[in-house]
Scaffold this motif. Sequence first.
Motif, PDB file in Angstrom:
ATOM      1  N   HIS A 222     -23.348  37.349   1.344  1.00 44.39           N
ATOM      2  CA  HIS A 222     -23.475  37.318  -0.107  1.00 44.39           C
ATOM      3  C   HIS A 222     -23.729  38.717  -0.675  1.00 44.39           C
ATOM      4  N   LEU A 236     -15.957  29.346   3.957  1.00 40.82           N
ATOM      5  CA  LEU A 236     -17.226  29.000   3.317  1.00 40.82           C
ATOM      6  C   LEU A 236     -17.268  27.521   2.934  1.00 40.82           C
ATOM      7  N   ASP A 237     -16.114  26.953   2.607  1.00 43.01           N
ATOM      8  CA  ASP A 237     -16.088  25.531   2.269  1.00 43.01           C
ATOM      9  C   ASP A 237     -16.448  24.680   3.484  1.00 43.01           C
ATOM     10  N   ARG A 240     -20.147  24.857   3.809  1.00 45.23           N
ATOM     11  CA  ARG A 240     -20.860  23.987   2.864  1.00 45.23           C
ATOM     12  C   ARG A 240     -20.854  22.546   3.338  1.00 45.23           C
ATOM     13  N   VAL A 247     -24.579  29.549   3.657  1.00 48.71           N
ATOM     14  CA  VAL A 247     -23.733  29.173   2.529  1.00 48.71           C
ATOM     15  C   VAL A 247     -24.526  28.377   1.512  1.00 48.71           C
ATOM     16  N   GLU A 248     -25.271  27.403   1.959  1.00 46.59           N
ATOM     17  CA  GLU A 248     -26.021  26.544   1.046  1.00 46.59           C
ATOM     18  C   GLU A 248     -27.069  27.324   0.251  1.00 46.59           C
ATOM     19  N   LYS A 251     -25.084  30.151  -2.272  1.00 42.27           N
ATOM     20  CA  LYS A 251     -23.767  29.811  -2.811  1.00 42.27           C
ATOM     21  C   LYS A 251     -23.528  30.458  -4.180  1.00 42.27           C
ATOM     22  N   LYS A 267     -17.360  32.499  -8.436  1.00 39.85           N
ATOM     23  CA  LYS A 267     -17.946  31.940  -7.223  1.00 39.85           C
ATOM     24  C   LYS A 267     -16.827  31.572  -6.243  1.00 39.85           C
ATOM     25  N   LEU A 269     -16.839  29.460  -3.866  1.00 48.77           N
ATOM     26  CA  LEU A 269     -16.737  28.022  -3.642  1.00 48.77           C
ATOM     27  C   LEU A 269     -16.094  27.290  -4.811  1.00 48.77           C
TER      28      LEU A 269
END
Length: 498
Positions: A222, A236-237, A240, A247-248, A251, A267, A269
């Motif tokens: 990040h 990244l998906d 998640r 990631v969580e 995000k 973003k 995501l």
Amino acid sequence: MPPSRPPCVAMRVPMAPLSLLLALSLLSPWGSAVGTCPQRCVCASNLLSCSQANLSVVPAPLPRFTAVLDLSHNNVTRLRADWAPARLPHLHALLLSHNGLAFVSTEAFAHVPRLRHLDLSSNRLRTLDENLFSDLGELEVLLLYNNEISTVDRTAFENLGRLRKLYLGQNRIARFPLELLREGSRLPQLALLDLSANRLRAVPAGELQALPAWLRDRLYLHNNPLLCDCLLFQLLDRGRRRHLSAVEDFKDELRCSLPGESSLTTKILDLAGKQPLNCSKAREAVLEAHLGDTVTLGCDSRWQGVRGRHWVTPGGERVLGDGGSNGSVVLLANGSLQLRALRPEDGGTYSCWVAGPLLNETLYVELLVHNFTLHGPHDTLNTAYTTLVGCILSVVLVLIYLYLTPCRCCCCRGSEKPPAPRDDSINSSVLSTTPNHAGGTGEPCGSHVASSGGTGQNGRFKGGGTPPLPTRQGPKAQRKVSDPDSVSSVFSDTPIVV
């Protein structure tokens, strides 16, 4: 009465504390000359704290039994090779944060081989030189965040076989140090890598996806000026969906720049279906194979140090360590499931049950088995394609047979070719130049009347076939022109005058 007892009692009272202090001084490591606590430092057992002591150099001499040395918040700008002239075999934690440290010698850690925790954060380091930490074979935690690091030598982390946590956040790193992770050879025990708040614009998402989930769970990317990319979004998906903390928990800080909009970020995501990339959501653990192939299904668990695991086939059969009844299903030592000689019924969803150190986890892998085989690197032709090619080849062969087959007789050149009279054969023209008389039946090749054509030199035809018959005029009209290919025409170019 002589006053003898009171003075005796008075003498014994102060002697007890003195003897106790003497015994403690002999037992304490700081009592000897070698273990004297340095000035402006606080010593407690084997802990030596010199934090915020306004030091410009490391105090000397250091006690040999020191286990924890805190030199943070000072002015030690250079860490030379002689900062610890004697070996410190018990030192396992060295804290040097907030010192303005700009130089670290490649031999600075030669006398502290048992170091497990090294804090060099919040300094002014710009490069990590070759083999800088190679003497720290037992190092487990290395903190290098909040520096000015822009260059990382490929061998800087050589021999760090026990390193578990590496913090490189808040630096100026523009290239992802992929050699730290590739094949797990350099840092086999690494479980956390912090690359946040650097200058990374692109990361090899495809290769990062191949990393084990327990490492992707602690890979922090990040607050980097990343460029939007569908592979990055899918990486990244998947994280998640797996509830990976890297990631969580961040995000909102995982952002990227769209093409042509470098000043605006979005973003990562939120890229699903968003123009201009229009990224699609990734499918989790879908594997495609063909009949007869051998495939390996990985149990990509987020837990390190798994206590146990097992697989369940699409038919509900639990796979044990000895494999299937026919040996086509084998549970490997690393927890993966190997399927040999695939059949159509082997397709479906396989589940891997993992008993982690904290919680249990169930993973699902969907296997798609195509109903044709592969030979080598190229696909074989399927039935429909083979049939189509066969039909085309058949039509081509028929056309060749109809239009390109040569004529069986020497005089035929097509339907418009002139007929050859029976008496114009070689038997009537070889030995005589007299005219032949018409009569008899025609030969197979001379049954049609030829069209007129142009004549060449001496009345000969340039093209194939025989010249047309002349019109009957006078006595000489009955005489036929001899075959131009006869003996008389071959040896004479002048007409015979009777």
